[in-house]
Design an enzyme around this catalytic site. Structure first.
Site, PDB file in Angstrom:
ATOM      1  N   GLU A 111       0.511  -1.197   0.327  1.00 16.92           N
ATOM      2  CA  GLU A 111      -0.063   0.140  -0.385  1.00 16.92           C
ATOM      3  C   GLU A 111       0.469   0.971   0.380  1.00 16.92           C
ATOM      4  O   GLU A 111       0.255   2.454   0.123  1.00 16.92           O
ATOM      5  CB  GLU A 111      -1.090   0.046   0.972  1.00 16.92           C
ATOM      6  CG  GLU A 111      -2.162  -1.114   1.277  1.00 16.92           C
ATOM      7  CD  GLU A 111      -2.692  -0.743   2.842  1.00 16.92           C
ATOM      8  OE1 GLU A 111      -3.103   0.094   3.418  1.00 16.92           O
ATOM      9  OE2 GLU A 111      -2.993  -1.642   2.682  1.00 16.92           O
ATOM     10  N   CYS A 169      -4.307  -4.931   2.443  1.00 24.34           N
ATOM     11  CA  CYS A 169      -3.580  -5.416   2.967  1.00 24.34           C
ATOM     12  C   CYS A 169      -3.229  -7.437   2.723  1.00 24.34           C
ATOM     13  O   CYS A 169      -2.185  -8.005   3.023  1.00 24.34           O
ATOM     14  CB  CYS A 169      -4.098  -5.446   4.870  1.00 24.34           C
ATOM     15  SG  CYS A 169      -4.389  -4.129   5.624  1.00 24.34           S
ATOM     16  N   ARG A 229     -16.315   0.725  12.998  1.00 23.47           N
ATOM     17  CA  ARG A 229     -16.696  -0.419  13.081  1.00 23.47           C
ATOM     18  C   ARG A 229     -17.542  -1.322  11.451  1.00 23.47           C
ATOM     19  O   ARG A 229     -17.527  -2.365  11.319  1.00 23.47           O
ATOM     20  CB  ARG A 229     -18.198  -0.793  14.017  1.00 23.47           C
ATOM     21  CG  ARG A 229     -17.153  -0.271  15.799  1.00 23.47           C
ATOM     22  CD  ARG A 229     -18.213  -0.634  16.539  1.00 23.47           C
ATOM     23  NE  ARG A 229     -17.435   0.112  18.320  1.00 23.47           N
ATOM     24  CZ  ARG A 229     -16.847  -0.400  18.858  1.00 23.47           C
ATOM     25  NH1 ARG A 229     -16.595  -1.742  18.135  1.00 23.47           N
ATOM     26  NH2 ARG A 229     -16.293  -0.322  19.740  1.00 23.47           N
ATOM     27  N   THR A 270     -15.788  -1.944   9.567  1.00 18.50           N
ATOM     28  CA  THR A 270     -13.872  -2.634   9.297  1.00 18.50           C
ATOM     29  C   THR A 270     -14.486  -4.281   9.770  1.00 18.50           C
ATOM     30  O   THR A 270     -13.546  -4.829   9.693  1.00 18.50           O
ATOM     31  CB  THR A 270     -13.153  -1.758   9.314  1.00 18.50           C
ATOM     32  OG1 THR A 270     -12.822  -2.011  10.948  1.00 18.50           O
ATOM     33  CG2 THR A 270     -13.185  -0.924   8.920  1.00 18.50           C
ATOM     34  N   HIS A 286      -4.781 -12.277   8.483  1.00 17.52           N
ATOM     35  CA  HIS A 286      -4.488 -10.265   8.616  1.00 17.52           C
ATOM     36  C   HIS A 286      -4.597 -10.368  10.072  1.00 17.52           C
ATOM     37  O   HIS A 286      -5.524 -10.966  11.131  1.00 17.52           O
ATOM     38  CB  HIS A 286      -5.709 -10.196   7.813  1.00 17.52           C
ATOM     39  CG  HIS A 286      -5.329  -9.063   7.705  1.00 17.52           C
ATOM     40  ND1 HIS A 286      -3.694  -8.242   7.858  1.00 17.52           N
ATOM     41  CD2 HIS A 286      -5.642  -7.860   7.935  1.00 17.52           C
ATOM     42  CE1 HIS A 286      -3.669  -7.149   7.530  1.00 17.52           C
ATOM     43  NE2 HIS A 286      -5.443  -6.411   7.749  1.00 17.52           N
ATOM     44  N   LYS A 301      -7.301  -8.836  18.392  1.00 21.15           N
ATOM     45  CA  LYS A 301      -8.734  -8.722  19.022  1.00 21.15           C
ATOM     46  C   LYS A 301      -9.401  -9.673  17.660  1.00 21.15           C
ATOM     47  O   LYS A 301      -9.803 -10.921  17.292  1.00 21.15           O
ATOM     48  CB  LYS A 301      -9.443  -8.014  19.170  1.00 21.15           C
ATOM     49  CG  LYS A 301      -9.382  -7.564  21.250  1.00 21.15           C
ATOM     50  CD  LYS A 301     -10.659  -6.423  21.277  1.00 21.15           C
ATOM     51  CE  LYS A 301     -10.150  -6.007  22.776  1.00 21.15           C
ATOM     52  NZ  LYS A 301     -11.398  -5.797  23.278  1.00 21.15           N
ATOM     53  N   SER A 304      -8.439  -4.736   2.831  1.00 17.12           N
ATOM     54  CA  SER A 304      -9.702  -3.805   2.591  1.00 17.12           C
ATOM     55  C   SER A 304     -10.130  -3.689   1.236  1.00 17.12           C
ATOM     56  O   SER A 304      -9.056  -3.703   0.267  1.00 17.12           O
ATOM     57  CB  SER A 304      -9.808  -3.088   3.134  1.00 17.12           C
ATOM     58  OG  SER A 304      -9.412  -3.012   4.789  1.00 17.12           O
TER      59      SER A 304
END
Length: 362
Positions: free
Chosen positions: A95, A127, A215, A217, A250, A255, A312
């Site tokens: 990127e 990514c 969120r 995402t 990834h 979390k 993404s």
């Protein structure tokens, strides 16, 4: 009446090569500088923000995607034990290519001695640009078009000052040389890709920092694609989480990969080795594949690995790898991933701002 165009066949369709292929050599690179997440919190929230990671890697003033890719590529060559001129493609996914118009790949190919009889290209898919390049390398090698191809995923730290991304946007990545399965240290048994148009993260031309859907995402982007790709791979290969020694996903934060692993039935100990984000941050195009490099450093013959990347925009590449007898002695031939992580020089926020050019003087 024609069938609705949206009624696509969603059954798992593996991407298969004419000839079996695998990883011949691999290598990682992580810059030595570390910015503690507590430093970002100290500056922007008076230390009250929650910390999604411990610290992140930061490139030095003389480092960029080119220099880091060269280091990783040299490590991969040392483990592959082939001549650089045997590599017929050098592909770099990122990127943060240093030039808008000037390929990263040609510089890397020249530096490692792979020119001039080499195909070179730069890849983009947020990514998952690294695994995207790996899948393409599998195709050209598996068709017999090339004997060896190198795929790299590498990125530098990005993130608007004070944004949530600034806590996790790290730097680093890995390089992989794809070749015939009989010479591989890990055979790639299967690969599958799952892609939709889910605009969760983006950066327009001339825009300095990326934007994200907060969120958004998570649920419709990261978890949907990771879980769908992983479940499709299970179905297509007739396997389940218990058939794998390791898994790596990834890693935008700590979390997300932990939750994704649990959704697919993996236990914490199966993802522990490849979960590097707490100590180096999200390395974007290199995030999943640098985790794979840490696994290969300690893997034993016969062990199986599942890798699922995410980019993404949005998409995931899933791969199933089986470690072969050729792995023995390979890790010691180059700097190991854990060695790069352990080699650290801590910096504060002001040093980070200077190194990353966060201050605009005009």
């Amino acid at each position: 009446m024609t069938e609705n165009n949206h009624n696509h066949d969603l059954s798992p369709q593996l991407l298969k090569t004419e000839h079996p292929v695998g990883i011949i050599g691999y290598g990682a690179y992580v810059p030595r500088y570390r910015l503690p997440a507590s430093e970002v919190s100290r500056v922007w929230t008076d230390g009250t923000a929650g910390l999604p990671i411990t610290e992140k890697s930061v490139p030095g003033p003389d480092e960029d995607v080119v220099t880091m890719s060269i280091e990783a590529a040299r490590n991969a060559l040392a483990r592959a034990e082939i001549a650089p001129t045997d590599i017929r493609a050098v592909w770099v996914g990122s990127e943060s290519h240093p030039y808008a118009v000037k390929p990263t790949s040609t510089i890397v190919a020249e530096a490692i001695g792979a020119v001039p009889s080499t195909q070179a290209a730069d890849w983009e898919f947020a990514c998952k640009a690294g695994t995207e390049a790996m899948v393409a390398a599998m195709g050209v090698v598996g068709s017999g078009m090339m004997g060896y191809a190198m795929a790299i995923g590498m990125d530098t730290a990005q993130g608007r000052p004070g944004d949530a991304l600034e806590y996790t946007a790290g730097a680093g990545g890995a390089a992989y040389i794809i070749g015939p399965a009989e010479k591989a240290l890990a055979e790639i048994e299967a690969t599958y890709s799952f892609v939709t148009d889910t605009p969760d993260f983006w950066r327009r031309a001339y825009q300095k920092y990326p934007e994200h859907g907060h969120r958004f995402t998570g649920e419709p982007a990261y978890f949907k694609h990771i879980a769908s790709a992983g479940e499709a791979m299970f179905a297509a290969t007739n396997t389940s989480a218990e058939d794998y020694t390791y898994a790596v996903f990834h890693q935008p934060n700590t979390k997300f990969p932990q939750r994704a692993a649990a959704m697919l039935g993996f236990k914490p100990e199966q993802i522990e080795t490849g979960l590097l984000v707490p100590r180096i941050g999200n390395t974007y195009s290199g995030a999943a594949i640098i985790g794979l490099s840490a696994i290969l450093d300690i893997a034993q013959p016969g062990e199986r690995i599942m890798l699922v990347s995410f980019g993404s925009g949005a998409g995931s590449d899933a791969m199933v790898l089986r470690v072969t007898e050729n792995i023995q002695g390979k890790a010691a031939r180059a700097t190991q991933t854990e060695d790069y992580i352990a080699r650290r020089t801590e910096i504060d926020y002001s040093q980070y701002v200077r190194m990353r050019g966060k201050l605009t003087m005009k």
